[in-house]
Each structure stands twice: as C-alpha cells, then as structure tokens.
Design an enzyme around this catalytic site. Structure first.
Site, PDB file in Angstrom:
ATOM      1  N   PHE A  92      20.930  18.747  -1.237  1.00 47.70           N
ATOM      2  CA  PHE A  92      19.989  18.615  -0.127  1.00 47.70           C
ATOM      3  C   PHE A  92      18.586  18.456  -0.726  1.00 47.70           C
ATOM      4  CE2 PHE A  92      23.398  21.584   0.999  1.00 47.70           C
ATOM      5  CZ  PHE A  92      24.010  20.924   2.061  1.00 47.70           C
TER       6      PHE A  92
ATOM      7  N   ALA B 179      26.587  16.600   1.021  1.00 51.86           N
ATOM      8  CA  ALA B 179      26.686  17.574  -0.067  1.00 51.86           C
ATOM      9  C   ALA B 179      28.019  18.309  -0.063  1.00 51.86           C
ATOM     10  CB  ALA B 179      25.531  18.571   0.025  1.00 51.86           C
TER      11      ALA B 179
ATOM     12  N   CYS C 106      17.249  28.484   5.915  1.00 52.60           N
ATOM     13  CA  CYS C 106      16.035  28.443   6.736  1.00 52.60           C
ATOM     14  C   CYS C 106      16.365  28.692   8.203  1.00 52.60           C
ATOM     15  CB  CYS C 106      15.314  27.115   6.567  1.00 52.60           C
ATOM     16  SG  CYS C 106      16.254  25.671   7.112  1.00 52.60           S
TER      17      CYS C 106
ATOM     18  N   ASP D  53      21.643  13.920  -1.764  1.00 51.04           N
ATOM     19  CA  ASP D  53      21.107  13.948  -0.409  1.00 51.04           C
ATOM     20  C   ASP D  53      21.815  12.881   0.416  1.00 51.04           C
ATOM     21  OD1 ASP D  53      18.376  15.303   0.863  1.00 51.04           O
ATOM     22  OD2 ASP D  53      18.996  13.478   1.894  1.00 51.04           O
TER      23      ASP D  53
ATOM     24  N   ASP E 254      19.604  23.947  -0.870  1.00 51.57           N
ATOM     25  CA  ASP E 254      18.517  24.102   0.108  1.00 51.57           C
ATOM     26  C   ASP E 254      18.841  23.285   1.357  1.00 51.57           C
ATOM     27  OD1 ASP E 254      16.103  24.792   1.272  1.00 51.57           O
ATOM     28  OD2 ASP E 254      14.985  23.201   0.257  1.00 51.57           O
TER      29      ASP E 254
END
Length: 400
Positions: free
Chosen positions: A233, A284, A344, A255, A304
């Site tokens: 990512f 991914a 996140c 990506d 990430d």
C-alpha cells in the site's frame, strides 16, 4: 437560538467536554434549527451545558464547540480559533517548503474543518454542515491570517454524505496550486532529513499526501539499513523513500494504483535515490499470497493499508482483513526481520489492533516482539476529551 434538550443521564459526556451529541441522546428540540446553525444544549432541568452546531441529517446531531455560555460562535470566534490552531504549529511554519496540518477538526475546536499547508498553498476540507455554510468565513480568515498563494478545497471525503453534502472540489482563493515538492515535518519541527515529496492538492489522496505518517516514515526507515524492504500500500512511497535514505539494500513497492506507483517513482527520483526499486501494481492481499507461494523472503515488510472500517457494523470484516494481511506478511519475513504495521481505522482501537497482530502471529507460527508503538504526527494532536481523534496506530515488531 434553538435549544437541544438531552435525556436525563446523557449529560456526563457533554460536561466532560466530549464534542459529539448523538441523536439518541436528544430528548427534544425547541425551535427549528437550520443545517449548521448554532444551538444551545441543555439538560432536562433547563441548565445550560454547551453550545455547538446543528446537523440536520447526521446521527451526530450536534458538534459542540464551547462550554462557555458567554462565548458566541460567530465569525470572531471562528477567526480566533483558527489563529490559535495555527499558533500551535508555528515551529513548522518558518520553512516555506514544509507540509503540515494546521487545523485538525474537533482536536482544534473546529468540528469538521481540516486545513493543510503545502508550502505556499493551503488545502481545506469542510466536512460538516456547520463548516460548509461558513466556507466563505473560513477562506477569508485563512487568507488574512496566512496570506497563501492559493486555497484549494478538497471536500470530497465520504463523510460528507452523512451530512447530506455533495462533494466540493475547486479553487477557493488565489492561484490554482501546481504539483509541488514539499518537506514533511519531524517531531522537532525540522525538515525530515531533507526528504521531499510531490504533493498534488487537486488530485492527490486526502488533501495531497498523507501528512499523518510524516514522523513514522523516518521511524520505520531506521530499521531498513541494508534490508530487502517490501512496502505494501505504498502510495507516494513515503516509507520506501525513508528506507532508501537509510541505505536499504532493495525496495519493492506494491500498490493497486499505477498512478500512485508513478508518483512514488517520481519521489524517489526527486530525492536522487539509487537503491534498486521494483514497482508492483496489484492488490496487496493477492501479491503477498503470490510471494508466499514463491517462497520470497524480506528483511522488512511495511503494511500501511487504507481505512478498512467506516462504521461499527463493518468492524468484524475489517478485523479479518487486518489479520489476513498481517498473517501473509509474517510468512514473508526472515527470522530476526521486522514488521511495521498500521491501522488508520478509528473504530479499531490500539488494544484491538495488537490483539489482531497477536492472532496473526499465532496462526503464522512466529514469535513476534513489539519494539515500538507509533501514532499520528504531532500536527494531528489528540484532544484528551475526544479519544476518537487518536485514529492512527502502528507497531514496529521483530519477527523470529
């Protein structure tokens, strides 16, 4: 001014300065507030509690902004609150090339307002009805306070749908921002070892680049010296760039977006990186499974991923996704190597995230040690009365 009356027993979070009042906490409303209008919030006995902004469609019906009954939420308040937020980032504003978040929504007392600085340009997001109806006031305040070359709006986040707001993208003031090289911050307010990245305020992710990982790039890069490094990512290549600057042996960037990989390549060239780099376009999850089938091994794997969960009903599916991607990564790491893994998703707590990595480690049959716990950069402060503002969490782990 309309008044929102909350149910008995629902006053405590408000008194403790949590800025959200959900629809289920509201007993009744006196008056007919318009979208984004200022409202008072009172207890059932009529005692005043706080003042905030009404949302006509979101489950978050009121976003609180003051607990001072004498404080009007007018244009003067808006300007002063923006100025206070900017003053808290002064250490990062001396270098004209710095990229930095200047206003972080509720954490800075401005619910729904994001302001990011990219050199001489500003990018803004107006994510609530309250800020959308005050757009001209926001732009005027920023222009007067910071005198940028241009202010560009990137109110295209999905959360606008919950506010019954359409996407809004375009130039708000001054010059149209070009794609420009900027320098992410460090914890001490100095440029991140001179590393630069291209920011595209018009079409880039978020408002241009991911500013919240600025500190973590260097933290993870420190483990990559001499390492065969896999960056999943990868987007603009922030982690790969930090690894290269730490003298990694080799880089593999994965990506799903060809445009993102092209941007990452541009960033590596911008910084005159000479480390061999492979750019892999693909999902991914599938790429890691392919590498496992090929028995490929890496010294460092960086994960990430984008936000996996936007609402509570999707949490179980998100945890399965986080476990799966980390499980696949753990199979690819040489003994004694490192995993840098992030989430996140605000609904995934730090404790839950650690449990997910634990489960992946057990299923992979690997011993995993936590070496560092990471969070968002300091220009994205966490308000103590608003724990939801601590959304980014990361772990650097040694894998045996």
């Amino acid at each position: 001014m309309a008044t929102v009356i909350v149910h008995a027993g629902r006053e405590r979070p408000i008194i403790q300065r949590h800025p959200w009042v959900y629809s289920g906490a509201i007993a009744r409303v006196r008056g007919n507030p318009a979208p984004g209008e200022v409202v008072d919030v009172c207890a059932g006995d009529g005692s005043w509690l706080a003042r905030g902004f009404w949302s006509s469609s979101s489950q978050l019906r009121v976003r609180l902004a003051t607990w001072d009954a004498a404080q009007p939420l007018d244009e003067t308040w808006l300007r002063e609150t923006i100025a206070r937020a900017v003053s808290g980032r002064e250490r990062w504003l001396t270098d004209p090339s710095i990229a930095c978040r200047l206003v972080f929504s509720e954490s800075d007392g401005l619910p729904g307002l994001i302001v990011d600085r990219y050199g001489c340009y500003l990018a803004i997001q107006l994510l609530t009805q309250a800020m959308a109806v005050r757009a001209e006031q926001v732009v005027s305040a920023l222009a007067d306070l910071l005198a940028p070359r241009g202010i560009y709006e990137r109110s295209d986040a999905e959360v606008r749908e919950k506010e019954d707001l359409p996407p809004a993208v375009g130039l708000r003031w001054g010059e149209l921002p070009p794609r420009l090289p900027v320098t992410p911050i460090t914890a001490l307010g100095q440029p991140a070892s001179g590393a630069r990245m291209f920011a595209d305020l018009q079409t880039g992710q978020k408002t241009g680049i991911y500013l919240d990982q600025a500190i973590n790039h260097a933290r993870v890069g420190a483990y990559c010296a001499g390492a065969d490094t896999l960056d999943c990512f990868s987007y603009a290549g922030g982690f790969a760039l930090a690894a290269a600057r730490a003298n990694a042996a080799r880089l593999t960037l994965v990506d799903a977006s060809a445009d993102a990989l092209a941007l990452a390549a541009d960033n590596l060239r911008l910084n005159k990186v000479t480390v061999p780099a492979e750019f892999v376009e693909g999902d991914a999850f599938r790429v890691l499974r392919q590498y496992r089938a090929e028995q490929r091994q890496f010294d460092v794997v960086i994960l990430d991923p984008p936000k996996f969960v936007y609402q509570q009903t999707h949490l179980d599916r998100a945890t399965r996704g986080y476990k799966d991607i980390n499980l696949q990564a753990l199979h690819l790491i040489r003994p004694g190597g490192f995993l840098a893994t992030f989430s996140c998703s605000g609904l995934v707590s730090a404790d839950l995230f650690q449990k997910i990595i634990f489960g992946a480690a057990i299923d992979a049959g690997r011993d995993v040690q936590i070496l560092e716990r990471l969070a968002q950069a300091p220009d994205h402060p966490v308000l103590l009365s608003f724990p939801e503002s601590e959304y980014l969490k990361g772990l650097i782990c040694r894998v045996w």
